[in-house]
Structure formats: structure tokens, C-alpha cells
Scaffold this active site. Structure first.
Site, PDB file in Angstrom:
ATOM      1  N   CYS A  95       0.841  -1.212   0.000  1.00 33.35           N
ATOM      2  CA  CYS A  95       0.000   0.000   0.000  1.00 33.35           C
ATOM      3  C   CYS A  95       0.873   1.259   0.000  1.00 33.35           C
ATOM      4  O   CYS A  95       1.549   1.519  -0.970  1.00 33.35           O
ATOM      5  CB  CYS A  95      -0.992  -0.012   1.153  1.00 33.35           C
ATOM      6  SG  CYS A  95      -2.264   1.244   0.913  1.00 33.35           S
ATOM      7  N   HIS A 202      -3.822  -4.951   0.323  1.00 36.68           N
ATOM      8  CA  HIS A 202      -3.414  -5.251   1.701  1.00 36.68           C
ATOM      9  C   HIS A 202      -3.426  -6.750   1.991  1.00 36.68           C
ATOM     10  O   HIS A 202      -4.356  -7.245   2.635  1.00 36.68           O
ATOM     11  CB  HIS A 202      -4.345  -4.532   2.689  1.00 36.68           C
ATOM     12  CG  HIS A 202      -4.092  -3.068   2.827  1.00 36.68           C
ATOM     13  ND1 HIS A 202      -3.131  -2.563   3.676  1.00 36.68           N
ATOM     14  CD2 HIS A 202      -4.659  -2.007   2.213  1.00 36.68           C
ATOM     15  CE1 HIS A 202      -3.129  -1.236   3.587  1.00 36.68           C
ATOM     16  NE2 HIS A 202      -4.041  -0.877   2.704  1.00 36.68           N
ATOM     17  N   GLU A 204      -1.885  -8.318   4.188  1.00 40.91           N
ATOM     18  CA  GLU A 204      -1.829  -8.604   5.638  1.00 40.91           C
ATOM     19  C   GLU A 204      -3.220  -8.728   6.252  1.00 40.91           C
ATOM     20  O   GLU A 204      -3.364  -9.281   7.346  1.00 40.91           O
ATOM     21  CB  GLU A 204      -0.997  -7.540   6.357  1.00 40.91           C
ATOM     22  CG  GLU A 204      -1.716  -6.237   6.692  1.00 40.91           C
ATOM     23  CD  GLU A 204      -1.929  -5.322   5.490  1.00 40.91           C
ATOM     24  OE1 GLU A 204      -1.552  -5.686   4.360  1.00 40.91           O
ATOM     25  OE2 GLU A 204      -2.479  -4.214   5.704  1.00 40.91           O
TER      26      GLU A 204
END
Ligand code: MN
Length: 232
Positions: A95, A202, A204
Site C-alpha cells: 500500500c 493489503h 496482511e
């Protein structure tokens, strides 16, 4: 165990846990420590999400939507990115991280997608963190495509999205590895580096469900190789 330096951000726990599950030893960076010193104690670098890079770093006037990151992050993360590339240290950028990476290597950013690209996809739809926002088309033959092969249908993946900026002019030495249906760059990589990959979404946020886990495994595996090379 390869040590992965992670730049501090608001929701750093998801990045830390993603690295841990991939077999890495996560270290949250101290932005007060100089980049060369910090990277001497690491085998890989993870650049995390956050606010906008100050456009003075790529010599453009500031757009009215500018929303800065925490004080000190721009200078510290740009230095870490440059130092990691100089050492050919594995680097994963997520990001804001992919934007930092592109600026560190001499590229520019699109400062506000809604104003710059009329009719663009909604890249900040306000869904749950892992909510499906839009598709990306992966560049055939890219390192990214090989990494996330299990997450692809054909050359496409569905990703989450929480950004209003994106990579603009791609930095020298980098290629685009993912693009949204509106043409927005969703990832870049440096083919001449052992592992230097950035994505605009993203991964994660999928720490418990496993999509895109291969990005973190790829970083940790490359960091392991880096550690071995350094030990010799
Ligand atoms: Mn997006």
C-alpha cells in the site's frame, strides 16, 4: 530465522503476524535509528501501509487531498528502501509501501485517483479490511504472478483496496506487475533485484484466511537466502 524489519504503522500487528506465520522473525523498526545501522541487523524489509508521501519528495505541488503519514516516516522509509535496494536485500512493499518504494527509486505518484482519473474504480469503498473491492490483472511472467499463482483465476485476482493514491510514473528499473480495470497501477517489481515486490492492496488483512500468504513466504524465503549469502 530470517529477521524482517517492519516499518511502524497504525495496524502493525497484522504485518507482524503475517511475517511470523511465514517463518520470519519480525522486528518493528525504530524510525530514530539510521537506515544502514538498522539494516545491518535485518535480512529483509517490509514497508507498510499509511498516509501519503509528501509530494516534495517527487518534486510536485501538493494536492488539496494530501493526508500526511506520521512525522518522520517519509524520511526514514525512503532511506530504508534505498539502503535495502543498494544491498540487494529482499523487500516487500504494501500500500503506502509501494508508493514509498516507487518514490525512493525515482518515480512519481498519482496524488488523488478520483480527481486524476474520471470514472475510476472506487479504490476506497469502505468495506471490511479484507472485503473484495476490485480485480487486478497480473502481468504474465512477473515475479508477483509466480508468487500468487494459487490466488489467481487466469491472470486475475480479486483484491481489497484502501487507497486514494497510486504509482504514477514508474521508477527506472521497475515494471508494473498488476493493474486495476481502470488502469491504476496495483503493483511494481524490480526484475534485476533478487526480491523487490510491491502491491497496492493489503495482503496482511488475510492473515487468518491465507489469501496472498505467499507474498510473505516469498519475502521470508528470499531473506533466508540473503542471510545465507551474508554468512558466507
Ligand atoms: Mn485498488
Amino acid at each position: 530465522m530470517p529477521r524482517i524489519l517492519i516499518t511502524p504503522c497504525r495496524k502493525v500487528d497484522d504485518y507482524v503476524e503475517s511475517v511470523r506465520r511465514a517463518g520470519g522473525d519480525p522486528i518493528v523498526a525504530d524510525l530514530g535509528v539510521a537506515a544502514p545501522e538498522h539494516l545491518r541487523a535485518a535480512d529483509g524489509l517490509l514497508l507498510t501501509g499509511g498516509g501519503d508521501v509528501d509530494p516534495t519528495y517527487y518534486r510536485e505541488p501538493t494536492h488539496e487531498t494530501f493526508s500526511p503519514a506520521e512525522p518522520g516516516r517519509d524520511d526514514a522509509e525512503l532511506a530504508l528502501a534505498r539502503e535495502a535496494m543498494a544491498r540487494r536485500m529482499p523487500l516487500l512493499a504494501i500500500c503506502r509501501g509501494v508508493q514509498v518504494l516507487n518514490v525512493a527509486a525515482g518515480g512519481t505518484l498519482v496524488q488523488d485517483i478520483p480527481s486524476a482519473i474520471p470514472g475510476a474504480v472506487d479504490h476506497r469503498p469502505g468495506l471490511a479490511p479484507s472485503g473484495a473491492a476490485h480485480d487486478v490483472t497480473i502481468t504474465p511472467g512477473s515475479q508477483l504472478g509466480g508468487l500468487i499463482a494459487a490466488d489467481l483465476i487466469g491472470n486475475a485476482a480479486t483484491v481489497n483496496s484502501r487507497h486514494h493514491q497510486s504509482v504514477g510514473k514508474v521508477a527506472p528499473g521497475f515494471v508494473v506487475n498488476a493493474v486495476a480495470p481502470d488502469g491504476v497501477v496495483e503493483g511494481i517489481e524490480a526484475p534485476q533485484q533478487p526480491f523487490c515486490v510491491g502491491v497496492q492492496w493489503h495482503p496482511e488483512n488475510f492473515v487468518t484466511t491465507g489469501e496472498f500468504r505467499s507474498l510473505f513466504s516469498g519475502l521470508v524465503d528470499a531473506a533466508h537466502d540473503f542471510q545465507q549469502r551474508r554468512a558466507r
